[in-house]
Motif scaffolding. Sequence first.
Motif, PDB file in Angstrom:
ATOM      1  N   ALA A   1       0.833  -1.203   0.000  1.00 34.45           N
ATOM      2  CA  ALA A   1       0.000   0.000   0.000  1.00 34.45           C
ATOM      3  C   ALA A   1       0.872   1.258   0.000  1.00 34.45           C
ATOM      4  O   ALA A   1       0.548   2.246  -0.666  1.00 34.45           O
ATOM      5  CB  ALA A   1      -0.913  -0.002   1.221  1.00 34.45           C
ATOM      6  N   GLN A   2       1.968   1.220   0.745  1.00 33.09           N
ATOM      7  CA  GLN A   2       2.869   2.370   0.804  1.00 33.09           C
ATOM      8  C   GLN A   2       3.534   2.625  -0.544  1.00 33.09           C
ATOM      9  O   GLN A   2       3.681   3.773  -0.982  1.00 33.09           O
ATOM     10  CB  GLN A   2       3.934   2.142   1.878  1.00 33.09           C
ATOM     11  N   GLU A   3       3.931   1.542  -1.227  1.00 36.88           N
ATOM     12  CA  GLU A   3       4.571   1.668  -2.540  1.00 36.88           C
ATOM     13  C   GLU A   3       3.621   2.267  -3.573  1.00 36.88           C
ATOM     14  O   GLU A   3       4.059   2.888  -4.553  1.00 36.88           O
ATOM     15  CB  GLU A   3       5.060   0.294  -3.006  1.00 36.88           C
ATOM     16  N   GLN A   4       2.305   2.083  -3.344  1.00 37.48           N
ATOM     17  CA  GLN A   4       1.305   2.651  -4.253  1.00 37.48           C
ATOM     18  C   GLN A   4       0.908   4.070  -3.851  1.00 37.48           C
ATOM     19  O   GLN A   4       0.023   4.664  -4.453  1.00 37.48           O
ATOM     20  CB  GLN A   4       0.064   1.758  -4.290  1.00 37.48           C
ATOM     21  N   GLY A   5       1.585   4.604  -2.816  1.00 37.98           N
ATOM     22  CA  GLY A   5       1.319   5.963  -2.380  1.00 37.98           C
ATOM     23  C   GLY A   5       0.011   6.134  -1.639  1.00 37.98           C
ATOM     24  O   GLY A   5      -0.531   7.245  -1.582  1.00 37.98           O
ATOM     25  N   LEU A   6      -0.501   5.054  -1.029  1.00 34.29           N
ATOM     26  CA  LEU A   6      -1.797   5.124  -0.363  1.00 34.29           C
ATOM     27  C   LEU A   6      -1.690   5.494   1.117  1.00 34.29           C
ATOM     28  O   LEU A   6      -2.655   5.998   1.698  1.00 34.29           O
ATOM     29  CB  LEU A   6      -2.528   3.779  -0.490  1.00 34.29           C
ATOM     30  N   THR A   7      -0.550   5.223   1.727  1.00 31.12           N
ATOM     31  CA  THR A   7      -0.408   5.409   3.171  1.00 31.12           C
ATOM     32  C   THR A   7       0.270   6.739   3.499  1.00 31.12           C
ATOM     33  O   THR A   7       0.708   7.470   2.610  1.00 31.12           O
ATOM     34  CB  THR A   7       0.435   4.276   3.780  1.00 31.12           C
ATOM     35  N   TRP A   8       0.354   7.026   4.805  1.00 34.71           N
ATOM     36  CA  TRP A   8       1.140   8.180   5.244  1.00 34.71           C
ATOM     37  C   TRP A   8       2.582   7.991   4.774  1.00 34.71           C
ATOM     38  O   TRP A   8       3.152   6.906   4.930  1.00 34.71           O
ATOM     39  CB  TRP A   8       1.116   8.308   6.770  1.00 34.71           C
TER      40      TRP A   8
ATOM     41  N   ILE B   1      -7.689   1.999  13.154  1.00 32.56           N
ATOM     42  CA  ILE B   1      -6.563   1.401  12.434  1.00 32.56           C
ATOM     43  C   ILE B   1      -6.391   2.044  11.067  1.00 32.56           C
ATOM     44  O   ILE B   1      -5.280   2.357  10.643  1.00 32.56           O
ATOM     45  CB  ILE B   1      -6.764  -0.125  12.302  1.00 32.56           C
ATOM     46  N   CYS B   2      -7.506   2.267  10.374  1.00 32.41           N
ATOM     47  CA  CYS B   2      -7.424   2.870   9.039  1.00 32.41           C
ATOM     48  C   CYS B   2      -6.897   4.298   9.093  1.00 32.41           C
ATOM     49  O   CYS B   2      -6.173   4.735   8.190  1.00 32.41           O
ATOM     50  CB  CYS B   2      -8.792   2.825   8.355  1.00 32.41           C
ATOM     51  N   ARG B   3      -7.239   5.025  10.163  1.00 34.20           N
ATOM     52  CA  ARG B   3      -6.692   6.388  10.306  1.00 34.20           C
ATOM     53  C   ARG B   3      -5.195   6.347  10.576  1.00 34.20           C
ATOM     54  O   ARG B   3      -4.465   7.280  10.219  1.00 34.20           O
ATOM     55  CB  ARG B   3      -7.418   7.132  11.426  1.00 34.20           C
ATOM     56  N   MET B   4      -4.744   5.276  11.217  1.00 32.95           N
ATOM     57  CA  MET B   4      -3.312   5.110  11.456  1.00 32.95           C
ATOM     58  C   MET B   4      -2.563   4.827  10.155  1.00 32.95           C
ATOM     59  O   MET B   4      -1.385   5.166  10.011  1.00 32.95           O
ATOM     60  CB  MET B   4      -3.076   3.960  12.447  1.00 32.95           C
ATOM     61  N   VAL B   5      -3.245   4.197   9.204  1.00 30.40           N
ATOM     62  CA  VAL B   5      -2.603   3.757   7.966  1.00 30.40           C
ATOM     63  C   VAL B   5      -2.756   4.767   6.829  1.00 30.40           C
ATOM     64  O   VAL B   5      -1.784   5.067   6.115  1.00 30.40           O
ATOM     65  CB  VAL B   5      -3.178   2.391   7.518  1.00 30.40           C
ATOM     66  N   PHE B   6      -3.965   5.308   6.669  1.00 34.23           N
ATOM     67  CA  PHE B   6      -4.266   6.116   5.488  1.00 34.23           C
ATOM     68  C   PHE B   6      -4.550   7.578   5.830  1.00 34.23           C
ATOM     69  O   PHE B   6      -5.264   7.864   6.805  1.00 34.23           O
ATOM     70  CB  PHE B   6      -5.503   5.559   4.769  1.00 34.23           C
ATOM     71  N   PRO B   7      -4.076   8.504   5.006  1.00 30.39           N
ATOM     72  CA  PRO B   7      -4.508   9.898   5.120  1.00 30.39           C
ATOM     73  C   PRO B   7      -6.002   9.990   4.787  1.00 30.39           C
ATOM     74  O   PRO B   7      -6.516   9.165   4.029  1.00 30.39           O
ATOM     75  CB  PRO B   7      -3.664  10.628   4.056  1.00 30.39           C
ATOM     76  N   PRO B   8      -6.719  10.983   5.333  1.00 30.54           N
ATOM     77  CA  PRO B   8      -8.171  11.097   5.112  1.00 30.54           C
ATOM     78  C   PRO B   8      -8.577  11.116   3.642  1.00 30.54           C
ATOM     79  O   PRO B   8      -9.565  10.482   3.255  1.00 30.54           O
ATOM     80  CB  PRO B   8      -8.522  12.422   5.798  1.00 30.54           C
ATOM     81  N   GLU B   9      -7.809  11.837   2.819  1.00 34.29           N
ATOM     82  CA  GLU B   9      -8.186  11.944   1.413  1.00 34.29           C
ATOM     83  C   GLU B   9      -8.075  10.608   0.683  1.00 34.29           C
ATOM     84  O   GLU B   9      -8.838  10.323  -0.246  1.00 34.29           O
ATOM     85  CB  GLU B   9      -7.330  13.001   0.699  1.00 34.29           C
ATOM     86  N   VAL B  10      -7.113   9.770   1.105  1.00 34.10           N
ATOM     87  CA  VAL B  10      -6.954   8.448   0.485  1.00 34.10           C
ATOM     88  C   VAL B  10      -8.127   7.550   0.859  1.00 34.10           C
ATOM     89  O   VAL B  10      -8.666   6.825   0.020  1.00 34.10           O
ATOM     90  CB  VAL B  10      -5.622   7.802   0.909  1.00 34.10           C
ATOM     91  N   LEU B  11      -8.523   7.599   2.126  1.00 33.95           N
ATOM     92  CA  LEU B  11      -9.670   6.804   2.565  1.00 33.95           C
ATOM     93  C   LEU B  11     -10.924   7.177   1.776  1.00 33.95           C
ATOM     94  O   LEU B  11     -11.694   6.309   1.351  1.00 33.95           O
ATOM     95  CB  LEU B  11      -9.919   7.007   4.060  1.00 33.95           C
ATOM     96  N   LYS B  12     -11.134   8.478   1.584  1.00 40.61           N
ATOM     97  CA  LYS B  12     -12.297   8.933   0.815  1.00 40.61           C
ATOM     98  C   LYS B  12     -12.230   8.401  -0.618  1.00 40.61           C
ATOM     99  O   LYS B  12     -13.236   7.968  -1.182  1.00 40.61           O
ATOM    100  CB  LYS B  12     -12.346  10.465   0.796  1.00 40.61           C
ATOM    101  N   GLN B  13     -11.036   8.431  -1.187  1.00 39.99           N
ATOM    102  CA  GLN B  13     -10.845   7.959  -2.563  1.00 39.99           C
ATOM    103  C   GLN B  13     -11.135   6.460  -2.675  1.00 39.99           C
ATOM    104  O   GLN B  13     -11.829   6.017  -3.598  1.00 39.99           O
ATOM    105  CB  GLN B  13      -9.403   8.240  -3.004  1.00 39.99           C
ATOM    106  N   LEU B  14     -10.643   5.673  -1.717  1.00 40.08           N
ATOM    107  CA  LEU B  14     -10.846   4.227  -1.737  1.00 40.08           C
ATOM    108  C   LEU B  14     -12.323   3.883  -1.547  1.00 40.08           C
ATOM    109  O   LEU B  14     -12.844   2.959  -2.188  1.00 40.08           O
ATOM    110  CB  LEU B  14      -9.997   3.568  -0.651  1.00 40.08           C
ATOM    111  N   ARG B  15     -13.011   4.631  -0.674  1.00 31.97           N
ATOM    112  CA  ARG B  15     -14.439   4.395  -0.459  1.00 31.97           C
ATOM    113  C   ARG B  15     -15.242   4.735  -1.717  1.00 31.97           C
ATOM    114  O   ARG B  15     -16.176   4.014  -2.086  1.00 31.97           O
ATOM    115  CB  ARG B  15     -14.923   5.221   0.722  1.00 31.97           C
TER     116      ARG B  15
END
Length: 218
Positions: free
Chosen positions: A150-157, A196-210
């Motif tokens: 996920a980090q390599e795809q630029g999805l995480t912090w 857990i998801c807030r620990m892993v993903f920035p808010p904008e990424v979570l919105k994009q994935l949803r």
Amino acid sequence: MPDGEDKLVGEFPFFPKQERAQQKRKALIDSGYALFNSKGYDLTTAKEIASHAGVATGTFYRYFSDKRQLLLSLLEDKLENFLPPEPSWIAGDPETVLISLLETHYKRLEEVGLHRVLPELIAKDPELADVLGKARRKIHESITSGLQQAQEQGLTWSDMDVDTLSWAIMVLVENGPDKENQCGRKIDCKEMASLICRMVFPPEVLKQLRKQEIEIQE
């Protein structure tokens, strides 16, 4: 069950083939299950297990070397159920996926039982502790690998340390039942998954994935 389970359980003194003897052995196992859950491992004795099963103490030792062997026979093929699930971070909405995994995990813990007894045995059983330790490291490696993808795809912090976060996720999930016991509040899988998801993903990424998940469903 992790490798080495045969070594942990060892050879039973006697394994019955006749139905009546099998029923006695099963009665001892059922008795041990009930007493371990109600009294804990340390406070349960072989004599009490036998008495609860309606058999003589000598009968207990005919089928089991000690209470440890009985407990491990209860846990046969179930140790992996005590370990945290392995989330997928790049397939669908990660929070929805994680909620489902957590709900399944905690339901399975309750069905198997004995998760409150296991720490008592681990504290004084280096062999069992080593088996569980190896299993936990495998889960940690799997979670770390998923986070790295996920980090390599630029999805995480961008500054996320995947190794540390992997352990943090495991500790959080593993201690869910303890929190429930101490606080008297039922485990909220949605709340835990959200954290857990807030620990892993920035808010904008979570919105994009949803949003992507909704589009796929439509």
